[in-house]
Scaffold this motif. Structure first.
Motif, mmCIF file in Angstrom:
data_model
loop_
_atom_site.group_PDB
_atom_site.id
_atom_site.type_symbol
_atom_site.label_atom_id
_atom_site.label_comp_id
_atom_site.label_asym_id
_atom_site.label_seq_id
_atom_site.Cartn_x
_atom_site.Cartn_y
_atom_site.Cartn_z
ATOM 1 N N MET A 180 15.501 45.274 51.412
ATOM 2 C CA MET A 180 15.212 44.845 52.783
ATOM 3 C C MET A 180 13.705 44.848 53.052
ATOM 4 O O MET A 180 13.193 43.963 53.743
ATOM 5 N N GLN A 181 12.988 45.828 52.508
ATOM 6 C CA GLN A 181 11.531 45.861 52.669
ATOM 7 C C GLN A 181 10.891 44.640 52.006
ATOM 8 O O GLN A 181 9.974 44.034 52.562
ATOM 9 N N ARG A 182 11.362 44.266 50.817
ATOM 10 C CA ARG A 182 10.822 43.089 50.138
ATOM 11 C C ARG A 182 11.109 41.821 50.921
ATOM 12 O O ARG A 182 10.259 40.930 51.002
ATOM 13 N N ILE A 183 12.296 41.727 51.498
ATOM 14 C CA ILE A 183 12.628 40.549 52.311
ATOM 15 C C ILE A 183 11.709 40.471 53.528
ATOM 16 O O ILE A 183 11.189 39.400 53.864
ATOM 17 N N LYS A 184 11.482 41.602 54.185
ATOM 18 C CA LYS A 184 10.595 41.617 55.356
ATOM 19 C C LYS A 184 9.180 41.210 54.971
ATOM 20 O O LYS A 184 8.530 40.439 55.690
ATOM 21 N N ARG A 185 8.676 41.714 53.836
ATOM 22 C CA ARG A 185 7.323 41.355 53.392
ATOM 23 C C ARG A 185 7.230 39.869 53.088
ATOM 24 O O ARG A 185 6.228 39.214 53.406
ATOM 25 N N THR A 186 8.273 39.304 52.477
ATOM 26 C CA THR A 186 8.267 37.876 52.171
ATOM 27 C C THR A 186 8.287 37.052 53.448
ATOM 28 O O THR A 186 7.576 36.043 53.558
ATOM 29 N N LEU A 187 9.075 37.463 54.421
ATOM 30 C CA LEU A 187 9.120 36.736 55.690
ATOM 31 C C LEU A 187 7.783 36.790 56.416
ATOM 32 O O LEU A 187 7.365 35.799 57.030
ATOM 33 N N VAL A 188 7.113 37.921 56.342
ATOM 34 C CA VAL A 188 5.775 38.027 56.954
ATOM 35 C C VAL A 188 4.833 37.029 56.296
ATOM 36 O O VAL A 188 4.090 36.315 56.982
ATOM 37 N N ALA A 189 4.862 36.946 54.965
ATOM 38 C CA ALA A 189 3.989 36.009 54.255
ATOM 39 C C ALA A 189 4.312 34.570 54.621
ATOM 40 O O ALA A 189 3.403 33.752 54.834
ATOM 41 N N CYS A 190 5.601 34.240 54.720
ATOM 42 C CA CYS A 190 6.001 32.863 55.055
ATOM 43 C C CYS A 190 5.561 32.482 56.464
ATOM 44 O O CYS A 190 4.956 31.421 56.668
ATOM 45 N N PHE A 191 5.862 33.333 57.425
ATOM 46 C CA PHE A 191 5.489 33.023 58.808
ATOM 47 C C PHE A 191 3.970 33.020 58.993
ATOM 48 O O PHE A 191 3.443 32.208 59.760
ATOM 49 N N MET A 192 3.268 33.900 58.289
ATOM 50 C CA MET A 192 1.811 33.914 58.382
ATOM 51 C C MET A 192 1.234 32.629 57.791
ATOM 52 O O MET A 192 0.271 32.067 58.338
ATOM 53 N N GLY A 193 1.800 32.149 56.705
ATOM 54 C CA GLY A 193 1.332 30.899 56.111
ATOM 55 C C GLY A 193 1.534 29.714 57.034
ATOM 56 O O GLY A 193 0.642 28.879 57.200
ATOM 57 N N ILE A 194 2.692 29.645 57.658
ATOM 58 C CA ILE A 194 2.966 28.548 58.591
ATOM 59 C C ILE A 194 2.029 28.624 59.792
ATOM 60 O O ILE A 194 1.439 27.617 60.211
ATOM 61 N N ALA A 195 1.862 29.818 60.336
ATOM 62 C CA ALA A 195 0.987 29.987 61.504
ATOM 63 C C ALA A 195 -0.456 29.625 61.158
ATOM 64 O O ALA A 195 -1.132 28.915 61.928
ATOM 65 N N MET A 196 -0.950 30.075 60.011
ATOM 66 C CA MET A 196 -2.334 29.776 59.638
ATOM 67 C C MET A 196 -2.510 28.292 59.311
ATOM 68 O O MET A 196 -3.577 27.723 59.551
ATOM 69 N N GLY A 197 -1.477 27.648 58.785
ATOM 70 C CA GLY A 197 -1.552 26.204 58.542
ATOM 71 C C GLY A 197 -1.691 25.425 59.834
ATOM 72 O O GLY A 197 -2.483 24.490 59.932
ATOM 73 N N LEU A 198 -0.920 25.822 60.838
ATOM 74 C CA LEU A 198 -1.015 25.144 62.133
ATOM 75 C C LEU A 198 -2.351 25.425 62.808
ATOM 76 O O LEU A 198 -2.977 24.516 63.368
ATOM 77 N N VAL A 199 -2.808 26.673 62.754
ATOM 78 C CA VAL A 199 -4.104 27.020 63.345
ATOM 79 C C VAL A 199 -5.220 26.260 62.616
ATOM 80 O O VAL A 199 -6.139 25.734 63.250
ATOM 81 N N SER A 200 -5.123 26.188 61.283
ATOM 82 C CA SER A 200 -6.136 25.468 60.507
ATOM 83 C C SER A 200 -6.211 24.007 60.930
ATOM 84 O O SER A 200 -7.296 23.439 61.052
ATOM 85 N N PHE A 201 -5.056 23.407 61.140
ATOM 86 C CA PHE A 201 -5.038 21.999 61.534
ATOM 87 C C PHE A 201 -5.681 21.795 62.894
ATOM 88 O O PHE A 201 -6.508 20.897 63.079
ATOM 89 N N TYR A 202 -5.320 22.611 63.861
ATOM 90 C CA TYR A 202 -5.810 22.404 65.225
ATOM 91 C C TYR A 202 -7.270 22.818 65.416
ATOM 92 O O TYR A 202 -7.942 22.289 66.293
ATOM 93 N N VAL A 203 -7.782 23.709 64.585
ATOM 94 C CA VAL A 203 -9.157 24.188 64.748
ATOM 95 C C VAL A 203 -10.156 23.356 63.935
ATOM 96 O O VAL A 203 -11.317 23.246 64.307
ATOM 97 N N SER A 204 -9.705 22.740 62.847
ATOM 98 C CA SER A 204 -10.630 22.072 61.923
ATOM 99 C C SER A 204 -11.123 20.706 62.368
ATOM 100 O O SER A 204 -11.920 20.090 61.673
ATOM 101 N N GLY A 205 -10.669 20.199 63.456
ATOM 102 C CA GLY A 205 -11.194 18.932 63.961
ATOM 103 C C GLY A 205 -10.222 17.787 63.787
ATOM 104 O O GLY A 205 -9.132 17.925 63.230
ATOM 105 N N THR A 206 -10.660 16.626 64.267
ATOM 106 C CA THR A 206 -9.841 15.413 64.225
ATOM 107 C C THR A 206 -9.808 14.850 62.810
ATOM 108 O O THR A 206 -10.818 14.822 62.111
ATOM 109 N N VAL A 207 -8.644 14.371 62.414
ATOM 110 C CA VAL A 207 -8.458 13.817 61.069
ATOM 111 C C VAL A 207 -9.147 12.466 60.966
ATOM 112 O O VAL A 207 -8.991 11.603 61.831
ATOM 113 N N ASN A 208 -9.918 12.269 59.895
ATOM 114 C CA ASN A 208 -10.548 10.990 59.607
ATOM 115 C C ASN A 208 -9.482 10.090 58.970
ATOM 116 O O ASN A 208 -9.001 10.386 57.891
ATOM 117 N N PRO A 209 -9.103 8.976 59.596
ATOM 118 C CA PRO A 209 -8.023 8.142 59.050
ATOM 119 C C PRO A 209 -8.354 7.532 57.689
ATOM 120 O O PRO A 209 -7.455 7.258 56.902
#
Length: 125
Positions: A31-60
């Motif tokens: 259960m501890q390993r599952i919790k650690r994996t879920l933390v890593a997954c949710f942190m990755g998704i959250a940082m991906g979204l933050v990275s997208f919104y903070v890094s500026g407008t996409v050059n087409p």
């Protein structure tokens, strides 16, 4: 038909000893390993979204953002910040070795990359 008392006398009790304790410890560790994996997954998704919104407008033309390095910095911050999340969740992070932290970092990177690249490609359509 047997009465409840007779049925209780016939069915043997499960031995409570070393095997039961070992099984409980394995389940708790799992259960501890599952919790650690879920933390890593949710942190990755959250940082991906933050990275997208903070890094500026996409050059087409290129599909890149002008400050893409900020996204990589958010990824690194997400890996480091997991230690503090483990403290809040009362997970003993001191028992984690290098292999465990590499796994945490890789899972965070994988979900960060998937979420950020999905956001980059969907804004170009």
């Amino acid at each position: 038909m047997m009465s409840e008392e007779e049925q209780l006398q016939i069915t043997p009790e499960a031995p409570k000893g070393k095997g039961a304790d070992e099984k409980a410890q394995k389940q708790a560790a799992h259960m501890q390993r599952i919790k650690r994996t879920l933390v890593a997954c949710f942190m990755g998704i959250a940082m991906g979204l933050v990275s997208f919104y903070v890094s500026g407008t996409v050059n087409p033309a290129t599909g890149l953002q002008p400050n893409a390095i900020i996204g990589v910095l958010f990824l690194m911050a997400g890996v480091v910040f997991q230690k503090h999340i483990f403290m809040l969740m009362r997970i003993d992070y001191t028992e984690l070795g290098g292999k465990d932290w590499f796994y945490q970092a890789f899972m965070t990177f994988a979900f960060w990359f998937i979420s950020w690249s999905t956001m980059l490609t969907t804004t170009l359509m």
